[in-house]
Motif scaffolding. Structure first.
Motif, short mmCIF file in Angstrom:
data_model
loop_
_atom_site.label_atom_id
_atom_site.label_comp_id
_atom_site.label_asym_id
_atom_site.label_seq_id
_atom_site.Cartn_x
_atom_site.Cartn_y
_atom_site.Cartn_z
N ARG A 259 -25.16 -13.17 -15.06
CA ARG A 259 -25.89 -13.77 -13.94
C ARG A 259 -24.95 -14.17 -12.81
NH1 ARG A 259 -30.77 -15.39 -13.72
NH2 ARG A 259 -30.36 -17.48 -12.89
N LEU A 260 -23.79 -14.72 -13.15
CA LEU A 260 -22.84 -15.09 -12.10
C LEU A 260 -22.34 -13.85 -11.35
CD1 LEU A 260 -20.65 -17.91 -13.70
CD2 LEU A 260 -22.00 -18.10 -11.61
N MET A 261 -22.02 -12.81 -12.10
CA MET A 261 -21.49 -11.61 -11.47
C MET A 261 -22.54 -10.87 -10.63
SD MET A 261 -18.43 -11.83 -12.04
CE MET A 261 -17.46 -12.95 -13.03
N SER A 262 -23.82 -11.07 -10.98
CA SER A 262 -24.87 -10.41 -10.20
C SER A 262 -25.29 -11.24 -8.99
CB SER A 262 -26.09 -10.14 -11.09
OG SER A 262 -26.66 -11.37 -11.52
N GLY A 263 -24.67 -12.41 -8.83
CA GLY A 263 -24.95 -13.23 -7.65
C GLY A 263 -26.09 -14.21 -7.82
N ASP A 264 -26.60 -14.35 -9.03
CA ASP A 264 -27.67 -15.32 -9.28
C ASP A 264 -27.11 -16.75 -9.24
OD1 ASP A 264 -29.48 -13.30 -9.65
OD2 ASP A 264 -29.22 -13.23 -11.83
N PHE A 265 -27.96 -17.69 -8.85
CA PHE A 265 -27.59 -19.10 -8.86
C PHE A 265 -27.87 -19.62 -10.27
CE2 PHE A 265 -28.05 -23.64 -8.13
CZ PHE A 265 -27.08 -23.91 -7.17
N VAL A 266 -26.83 -20.07 -10.97
CA VAL A 266 -26.99 -20.48 -12.37
C VAL A 266 -27.09 -22.00 -12.48
CG1 VAL A 266 -25.69 -18.45 -13.14
CG2 VAL A 266 -24.51 -20.66 -12.86
N ILE A 267 -27.76 -22.43 -13.54
CA ILE A 267 -27.84 -23.86 -13.85
C ILE A 267 -27.41 -24.04 -15.31
CG2 ILE A 267 -29.33 -25.90 -14.08
CD1 ILE A 267 -31.11 -24.78 -11.91
N THR A 268 -26.37 -24.84 -15.50
CA THR A 268 -25.93 -25.18 -16.85
C THR A 268 -26.06 -26.69 -17.03
OG1 THR A 268 -23.61 -25.44 -16.18
CG2 THR A 268 -24.30 -23.25 -16.90
N VAL A 269 -26.05 -27.09 -18.29
CA VAL A 269 -26.20 -28.51 -18.59
C VAL A 269 -25.17 -28.90 -19.64
CG1 VAL A 269 -27.92 -28.15 -20.41
CG2 VAL A 269 -27.93 -30.29 -19.12
N GLU A 270 -24.85 -30.17 -19.67
CA GLU A 270 -23.80 -30.63 -20.58
C GLU A 270 -24.39 -31.48 -21.71
OE1 GLU A 270 -19.99 -31.52 -18.78
OE2 GLU A 270 -20.16 -33.54 -19.61
N ILE A 271 -23.99 -31.15 -22.92
CA ILE A 271 -24.39 -31.96 -24.07
C ILE A 271 -23.13 -32.49 -24.75
CG2 ILE A 271 -25.37 -31.87 -26.40
CD1 ILE A 271 -27.59 -31.85 -24.46
N THR A 272 -23.13 -33.78 -25.02
CA THR A 272 -22.03 -34.37 -25.77
C THR A 272 -22.40 -34.34 -27.25
OG1 THR A 272 -21.50 -35.83 -23.92
CG2 THR A 272 -20.62 -36.43 -26.07
N PRO A 273 -21.62 -33.66 -28.09
CA PRO A 273 -21.93 -33.63 -29.52
C PRO A 273 -21.99 -35.04 -30.10
CG PRO A 273 -20.28 -31.97 -28.99
CD PRO A 273 -20.43 -32.84 -27.78
N PRO A 274 -22.73 -35.21 -31.21
CA PRO A 274 -22.92 -36.57 -31.76
C PRO A 274 -21.64 -37.17 -32.33
CG PRO A 274 -23.77 -34.91 -33.27
CD PRO A 274 -23.40 -34.18 -32.01
N LYS A 275 -21.61 -38.48 -32.35
CA LYS A 275 -20.49 -39.18 -33.00
C LYS A 275 -20.91 -39.46 -34.43
CE LYS A 275 -17.10 -42.84 -32.36
NZ LYS A 275 -15.95 -41.92 -32.23
N GLY A 276 -20.79 -38.44 -35.27
CA GLY A 276 -21.20 -38.56 -36.66
C GLY A 276 -21.77 -37.25 -37.15
#
Length: 295
Positions: free
Chosen positions: A7-24
């Motif tokens: 998607r990045l190479m084709s020029g699309d606008f991408v949306i990513t999100v961040e997840i913090t893995p659990p503490k446990g």
């Protein structure tokens, strides 16, 4: 080829999100969040002991995400591993099907919850980018031949908020020369600061994903402003949020982040955004709803 890369190479606008893995060891909550987000964004980043605070490893979180059909981005810091461990973990990640990487040096343990821990920093993030390039060429960091080539899509981080900016631009160029294929920025609060970096980066053939944070509370505001290395929050924004009633801060955070994203999209200033909501799925949904209404 990963979907993010395609998607990045084709020029699309991408949306990513961040997840913090659990503490446990309990992954129930994380998997539930992934199920809710997987059709809403292009990929999910899993942080690697963020701010030097111990969490479930990002590699395992990536595998769990792939198991439910959600493309991951493996974040890897140089702080906790030497070059042997880094290469071994990367080959393991590739064997599991992980293709997207975001590499960084990593915050010093003095910022985290294990301040007595010894940082490794055997290599820095520029050398790590080069190491990934070697793996993609079928070589280890010393040039020894491997029994095959990896197919990693390797990104690095950059901080357009830095003052002065020039040292950061030199680091950016260094990572580019080492082979970084895309860049994710530190949290953006002032588009003008991103713009001056983008103006410089246009000389090079690379992709830039802007970091966008969702501010939910005044407590979070103060934490970001004083406890997170590399975050530069403008005083006018702090003053503005301080004047709000507590119950209005979350709505302001969504409106503020949404307005920045819409501005970036309308001006085609970058290639995508990375939403940092500190694993709060509802806020990500609210932000995406805001964008749909305004677009």
């Amino acid at each position: 080829m990963s979907n993010l890369r395609k998607r990045l190479m084709s020029g699309d606008f991408v949306i990513t999100v961040e997840i913090t893995p659990p503490k446990g060891p309990d992954i129930t909550g994380m998997v539930k969040k992934l199920e809710e987000l997987k059709t809403m964004v292009d990929a999910v980043n899993f942080t690697d002991n963020p701010s030097a605070r111990m969490r479930l490893c990002s590699l395992a979180a990536c595998k769990l995400s792939m198991d439910i059909g959600f493309e991951p981005v493996l974040q890897m810091a140089c702080r906790d591993r030497n070059r042997l461990a880094i290469q071994s973990d990367l080959l393991g990640a590739h064997a599991l099907g992980i293709r997207n990487l975001l590499v960084m040096t990593g915050d010093h343990p003095v910022w985290g919850d294990h301040r007595e821990a010894k940082p490794v920093y055997d290599i820095d993030s520029s050398i790590l980018v080069k190491l990934v390039g070697n793996l993609n060429s079928g070589l280890d960091i010393n040039g020894n031949k491997l029994n095959g080539k990896t197919e990693f899509f390797c990104g690095a981080v950059v901080n357009p908020n830095a003052e002065p900016l020039m040292p950061q631009l030199k680091r950016f160029e260094q990572k580019l020369k080492m082979g970084a294929e895309f860049f994710q920025t530190q949290m953006i609060f002032e588009i003008e600061k991103l713009e001056r970096f983008i103006d410089y980066s246009k000389k090079f053939n690379t992709k830039v994903i802007a970091g966008i944070v969702l501010i939910r509370t005044k407590k979070m505001l103060h934490y970001l402003a004083s406890k997170v290395p590399g975050v530069v929050m403008p005083s006018w924004l702090i003053d503005k949020i301080e004047r709000l009633n507590d119950e209005d801060v979350e709505k302001f955070g969504v409106d503020f982040a949404g307005s920045i994203i819409l501005n970036l999209m309308e001006r085609k200033l970058c290639d995508g955004v990375h939403i940092m909501a500190f694993s709060k799925v509802e806020e990500v949904k609210n932000l995406l709803d805001f964008l749909k209404i305004r677009m």
